[in-house]
Write a protein that holds these residues in place. Structure first.
Motif, PDB file in Angstrom:
ATOM      1  N   SER A  22     -15.812  14.120  -2.041  1.00 26.88           N
ATOM      2  CA  SER A  22     -16.035  13.948  -3.559  1.00 26.88           C
ATOM      3  C   SER A  22     -16.632  15.081  -3.970  1.00 26.88           C
ATOM      4  O   SER A  22     -17.327  16.115  -3.194  1.00 26.88           O
ATOM      5  CB  SER A  22     -16.949  12.795  -3.719  1.00 26.88           C
ATOM      6  OG  SER A  22     -18.189  13.228  -3.570  1.00 26.88           O
ATOM      7  N   GLY A  23     -16.653  15.472  -5.221  1.00 30.26           N
ATOM      8  CA  GLY A  23     -17.386  16.764  -5.934  1.00 30.26           C
ATOM      9  C   GLY A  23     -18.883  16.619  -5.939  1.00 30.26           C
ATOM     10  O   GLY A  23     -19.567  17.573  -6.020  1.00 30.26           O
ATOM     11  N   GLY A  24     -19.512  15.295  -5.586  1.00 30.88           N
ATOM     12  CA  GLY A  24     -21.044  15.108  -5.294  1.00 30.88           C
ATOM     13  C   GLY A  24     -21.272  15.407  -4.158  1.00 30.88           C
ATOM     14  O   GLY A  24     -20.557  15.686  -3.237  1.00 30.88           O
ATOM     15  N   ALA A  25     -22.635  15.251  -4.128  1.00 30.40           N
ATOM     16  CA  ALA A  25     -23.362  15.884  -3.089  1.00 30.40           C
ATOM     17  C   ALA A  25     -23.002  14.817  -1.677  1.00 30.40           C
ATOM     18  O   ALA A  25     -23.163  15.534  -0.603  1.00 30.40           O
ATOM     19  CB  ALA A  25     -24.875  16.132  -3.415  1.00 30.40           C
ATOM     20  N   ILE A  26     -23.023  13.793  -1.745  1.00 27.27           N
ATOM     21  CA  ILE A  26     -22.943  12.680  -0.727  1.00 27.27           C
ATOM     22  C   ILE A  26     -21.632  12.425  -0.406  1.00 27.27           C
ATOM     23  O   ILE A  26     -21.539  11.415   0.573  1.00 27.27           O
ATOM     24  CB  ILE A  26     -23.938  11.520  -0.941  1.00 27.27           C
ATOM     25  CG1 ILE A  26     -23.465  10.798  -2.081  1.00 27.27           C
ATOM     26  CG2 ILE A  26     -25.519  11.937  -1.262  1.00 27.27           C
ATOM     27  CD1 ILE A  26     -24.185   9.453  -2.201  1.00 27.27           C
ATOM     28  N   GLY A  27     -20.819  12.913  -0.762  1.00 29.26           N
ATOM     29  CA  GLY A  27     -19.365  12.869  -0.395  1.00 29.26           C
ATOM     30  C   GLY A  27     -18.729  11.409  -0.220  1.00 29.26           C
ATOM     31  O   GLY A  27     -17.900  11.206   0.705  1.00 29.26           O
ATOM     32  N   GLY A  28     -18.859  10.363  -0.962  1.00 27.55           N
ATOM     33  CA  GLY A  28     -18.351   9.165  -0.941  1.00 27.55           C
ATOM     34  C   GLY A  28     -19.078   8.239   0.122  1.00 27.55           C
ATOM     35  O   GLY A  28     -18.565   7.147   0.443  1.00 27.55           O
ATOM     36  N   ALA A  29     -20.302   8.481   0.259  1.00 23.35           N
ATOM     37  CA  ALA A  29     -21.051   7.536   1.314  1.00 23.35           C
ATOM     38  C   ALA A  29     -21.352   6.119   0.832  1.00 23.35           C
ATOM     39  O   ALA A  29     -21.081   5.221   1.812  1.00 23.35           O
ATOM     40  CB  ALA A  29     -22.638   8.145   1.527  1.00 23.35           C
TER      41      ALA A  29
END
Length: 195
Positions: A116-123
């Protein structure tokens, strides 16, 4: 000579330039030689789950998706996170397949990769998807988990290949663990069949 395993890639995004789809296309380059990859039909081809439709007969799109799962030794779900959870189209596909008897997912070996574009990558999505796949009796790779955060900074362009060396190493190690679990599962099933 090691056993060859057929691994089906199931993509949870419909976007043409999906980073997750791009990762799915790159897996064969990073995997052990005994993993042979194919891609499932798009989850976007399945109608919305409706028991009335099921009662009238499973749609051909559902059967094509389910047949691909049945033919595979292992499954890799490569998917983004939508609103802290599993994309609706992927959940819909799983719901359809879960209604077949026998359930094509049952006793398969699988893994989850997300970007994902966010920091935690789909966690957050991964932990929801794990709960769903436990219900399907899929034996999942636990480590290393692959959650590619800020994926747009780790590729050669939008929807392109991963170029970040650390990420590539993690994915390679994940695929080695998948291959190890597939071999253990194969040996266990062979032993049970022989006893």
């Amino acid at each position: 000579m090691s056993t060859k395993f057929n691994v089906l890639i199931i993509t949870g995004s419909l976007r043409e330039k999906s980073y997750n789809a791009a990762i799915g296309r790159q897996l064969a380059e990073l995997a052990p030689d005994n993993l042979v990859f194919s891609h499932a039909p798009s989850v976007g081809t399945l109608p919305h789950y409706n028991q009335d439709v099921q009662d009238a007969g499973f749609p051909k799109e559902v059967m094509a998706f389910a047949d691909a799962i049945s033919a595979a030794d292992g499954l890799i779900f490569v998917t983004p996170e939508y609103n802290y959870s599993v994309p609706g189209v992927l959940k819909n596909a799983i719901d359809w397949v879960s209604r077949l008897r026998p359930v094509p997912f049952d006793n398969k070996v699988g893994s989850i990769i997300s970007a994902s574009g966010g920091a935690i990558g789909g966690a957050r999505m991964q932990y929801h998807l794990r709960q769903i796949l436990v219900a399907m009796n899929i034996h999942l790779v636990n480590r290393p988990e692959i959650m590619v955060g800020t994926v747009q900074n780790k590729t050669d362009g939008e929807g392109g290949k991963i170029t970040d060396e650390t990420t590539l190493t993690f994915i390679g190690n994940h695929l080695k663990e998948l291959a190890r679990l597939l071999q253990l599962h194969h040996d266990d099933q062979s032993q049970k069949a022989a006893s």
